[in-house]
Design an enzyme around this catalytic site. Structure first.
Site, PDB file in Angstrom:
ATOM      1  N   ASP A  43      -6.188  13.629 -25.410  1.00 44.40           N
ATOM      2  CA  ASP A  43      -6.258  12.234 -24.950  1.00 44.40           C
ATOM      3  C   ASP A  43      -5.654  11.384 -26.069  1.00 44.40           C
ATOM      4  OD1 ASP A  43      -6.875   9.616 -24.369  1.00 44.40           O
ATOM      5  OD2 ASP A  43      -8.900  10.043 -23.649  1.00 44.40           O
ATOM      6  N   TYR A  71       0.854  -1.199   0.000  1.00 42.69           N
ATOM      7  CA  TYR A  71       0.000   0.000   0.000  1.00 42.69           C
ATOM      8  C   TYR A  71       0.879   1.235   0.000  1.00 42.69           C
ATOM      9  CZ  TYR A  71      -5.040   0.051   0.154  1.00 42.69           C
ATOM     10  OH  TYR A  71      -6.350   0.052  -0.215  1.00 42.69           O
ATOM     11  N   ARG A 112      -1.797  -2.655 -18.503  1.00 48.67           N
ATOM     12  CA  ARG A 112      -3.083  -1.953 -18.526  1.00 48.67           C
ATOM     13  C   ARG A 112      -3.053  -0.823 -17.505  1.00 48.67           C
ATOM     14  NH1 ARG A 112      -7.561  -3.169 -21.063  1.00 48.67           N
ATOM     15  NH2 ARG A 112      -6.386  -4.789 -22.115  1.00 48.67           N
ATOM     16  N   LYS A 128      -2.120   0.314 -25.136  1.00 45.63           N
ATOM     17  CA  LYS A 128      -2.555   0.185 -26.541  1.00 45.63           C
ATOM     18  C   LYS A 128      -1.308   0.187 -27.429  1.00 45.63           C
ATOM     19  CE  LYS A 128      -7.171   2.092 -25.772  1.00 45.63           C
ATOM     20  NZ  LYS A 128      -7.244   2.837 -24.516  1.00 45.63           N
ATOM     21  N   THR A 150      -3.576   5.970 -22.136  1.00 45.50           N
ATOM     22  CA  THR A 150      -3.449   4.654 -21.531  1.00 45.50           C
ATOM     23  C   THR A 150      -2.050   4.154 -21.843  1.00 45.50           C
ATOM     24  OG1 THR A 150      -4.391   3.710 -23.537  1.00 45.50           O
ATOM     25  CG2 THR A 150      -5.876   4.006 -21.680  1.00 45.50           C
ATOM     26  N   GLU A 170      -0.473   4.880  -0.563  1.00 45.79           N
ATOM     27  CA  GLU A 170      -1.227   6.109  -0.845  1.00 45.79           C
ATOM     28  C   GLU A 170      -0.327   7.319  -0.669  1.00 45.79           C
ATOM     29  OE1 GLU A 170      -4.819   6.376   1.436  1.00 45.79           O
ATOM     30  OE2 GLU A 170      -5.822   4.852   0.232  1.00 45.79           O
TER      31      GLU A 170
HETATM   32  N1  DSN Z   1     -10.708   3.326 -25.755  1.00 49.55           N
HETATM   33  C1  DSN Z   1     -11.614   2.226 -25.898  1.00 49.55           C
HETATM   34  C2  DSN Z   1     -11.233   1.438 -27.093  1.00 49.55           C
HETATM   35  O1  DSN Z   1     -10.735   2.086 -27.958  1.00 49.55           O
HETATM   36  O2  DSN Z   1     -11.447   0.235 -27.235  1.00 49.55           O
HETATM   37  C3  DSN Z   1     -11.725   1.541 -24.660  1.00 49.55           C
HETATM   38  O3  DSN Z   1     -12.066   2.472 -23.660  1.00 49.55           O
END
Ligand code: DSN
Length: 435
Positions: A203, A57, A238, A232, A229, A59
């Site tokens: 984003d 933990y 993740r 991807k 993210t 925080e």
């Molecule tokens: N961003 C979405 C996708 O492209 O599959 C998932 O949140």
């Protein structure tokens, strides 16, 4: 790197879970993975994600934790931050968001107050749930407004976005998408944001791997804040990440701690923890650090370049088979097929392709006349198959197989035949190709 994930003996003890993991492993190995937001991570990334760091933990932030015993995870988090800063060439990185959605939530918390206006890419045209959808926090807590693509071209028209922005006067504009196959002009977005006095969030969850490889426009100079993210095109674990190219003085004065937080970066840190999350996932943060190092390596640029080559080869091949590719092609790792001229809906295509071990997702196309549960299109992405080592000649064969399935969604014999061909193409290919 040699890290033991878990003791095999113990894992076998839970027969149900280990058997399901084996089934999923087989599914991943046998199939052609074309979901644009998925990828296969290296064994190092997976090992670190499954390491003993999950036990801690922590925080707070390095040097300012609410728990004892954080000396080691402090070093891990600092390393991840430094690598993120180097990779994206930014002055600020917060590596704690558990996901892209959490990253966006924290940014909204920091830059906006409930009821403020946002202007995002319409989900039905390729945007994202967290950019103002009425079923998401972003559309429930904030006044959401949208821009979309032009009907004829399928691409963004920046003059039109400016017109909308002038009418809406948003507090924040969001540049970014999850199903848009063209490059994004962040400089134009900056000009629009300046004209209406809005903050600008990029984003880049989808193209971030292409951006760090120098193959897609870079938002760092133009945007106030960036979210992404890490799983991807970036090919990490993740998770989420928040970045700033430049820090600037907190313009909200009194918002937190009676105005003691002088810089925007401190507000964002507060927006993540305690604003939106509790304990950070230090095992995932360590895996992010590993992935960032992999991205800094020159072979990652070669990989990203192949991702784009494969996407272009596939979209061109679909066009020559008479398919309607939204916007006429792709600049990045994905494209959308509008299946209306093939008399098949997205849901039926997805289901038939899954039976043939080809995984895609049904997707709305701009100006779709079908619901999000049916859709007129499918989204196809190349990050995962490129990680498995597929090159242009192989992806062209996959286009032929997809075409065969789409033209025969109700013919189980043909689907079975395609499924066998898919298995033989993917046979003996590891999930992560080291080359
Ligand atoms: N961003 C979405 C996708 O492209 O599959 C998932 O949140």
């Amino acid at each position: 790197m040699q890290i033991i994930i878990f003791e095999k003996k113990k894992m076998l003890f839970d027969k149900e879970v280990s058997s399901l993991i084996e089934q999923e492993k087989k599914r991943q190995l046998d199939g052609v993975e074309l979901i644009a937001s998925e990828n296969f991570t290296s064994s190092e990334v997976m090992s670190v994600t499954g390491s003993i760091l999950t036990n801690k933990y922590a925080e707070g932030y390095p040097g300012k934790r609410y728990y004892g015993g954080c000396e080691v995870v402090d070093e891990i988090e600092k390393l991840a931050i430094e690598r993120a800063k180097e990779l994206f060439n930014v002055v600020y990185a917060n590596v704690q968001p558990h996901s892209g959605s959490q990253a966006n939530t924290a940014i909204f918390h920091s830059f906006l107050k409930p009821g403020d206006k946002i202007l995002g890419f319409d989900l039905a045209h390729g945007g994202h749930l967290t950019h103002g959808s009425p079923v998401n926090f972003s559309g429930r807590l904030y006044q959401a407004n949208f821009y979309g693509v032009q009907k004829e071209s399928g691409v963004l028209d920046y003059d039109n976005i400016l017109d909308i922005a002038k009418k809406v006067r948003p507090n924040m504009i969001i540049a970014g998408a999850s199903a848009y196959s063209r490059d994004i002009n962040y400089e134009n977005f900056r000009l629009i944001a300046n004209k209406v006095g809005a903050f600008l969030l990029a984003d880049i969850s989808h193209p971030s791997g292409l951006i760090v490889s120098g193959l897609h426009s870079n938002p760092v100079k133009h945007c106030d804040v960036i979210s992404t993210t890490t799983h991807k095109t970036l090919r990490g674990p993740r998770g989420g990440l928040i970045l700033m190219g430049q820090d600037f003085e907190n313009p909200f004065g009194e918002r937190y701690k009676n105005g003691k937080l002088k810089m925007m970066s401190s507000l964002i840190d507060m927006g993540v923890f305690p604003g939106n999350q509790g304990g950070p996932l230090e095992h995932v943060i360590a895996a992010k650090a590993v992935a960032f190092k992999e991205c800094i390596n020159t072979s990652f640029k070669k990989y990203s370049s192949q991702v784009i080559k494969n996407a272009k080869a596939m979209s061109n091949a679909f066009k020559s088979l008479g398919y309607d590719v939204v916007s006429g092609g792709t600049d990045n790792h994905l494209f959308l097929l509008d299946l209306r001229n093939k008399n098949v809906d997205g849901k039926s295509a997805e289901l038939a392709l899954v039976k043939a071990h080809i995984t895609v997702n049904k997707n709305m196309v701009p100006f779709d006349d079908k619901s999000p549960f049916i859709t007129s299109g499918i989204r196809i992405g190349t990050p995962a198959i490129t990680t498995r080592g597929l090159l242009e000649n192989e992806v062209l064969k996959i286009v032929e197989l997809i075409d065969e399935v789409i033209l025969n969604v109700n013919n189980d014999n043909i689907i079975k035949k395609v499924s066998n061909e898919v298995k033989s193409i993917m046979k003996d290919r590891p999930l992560f190709n080291e080359n």
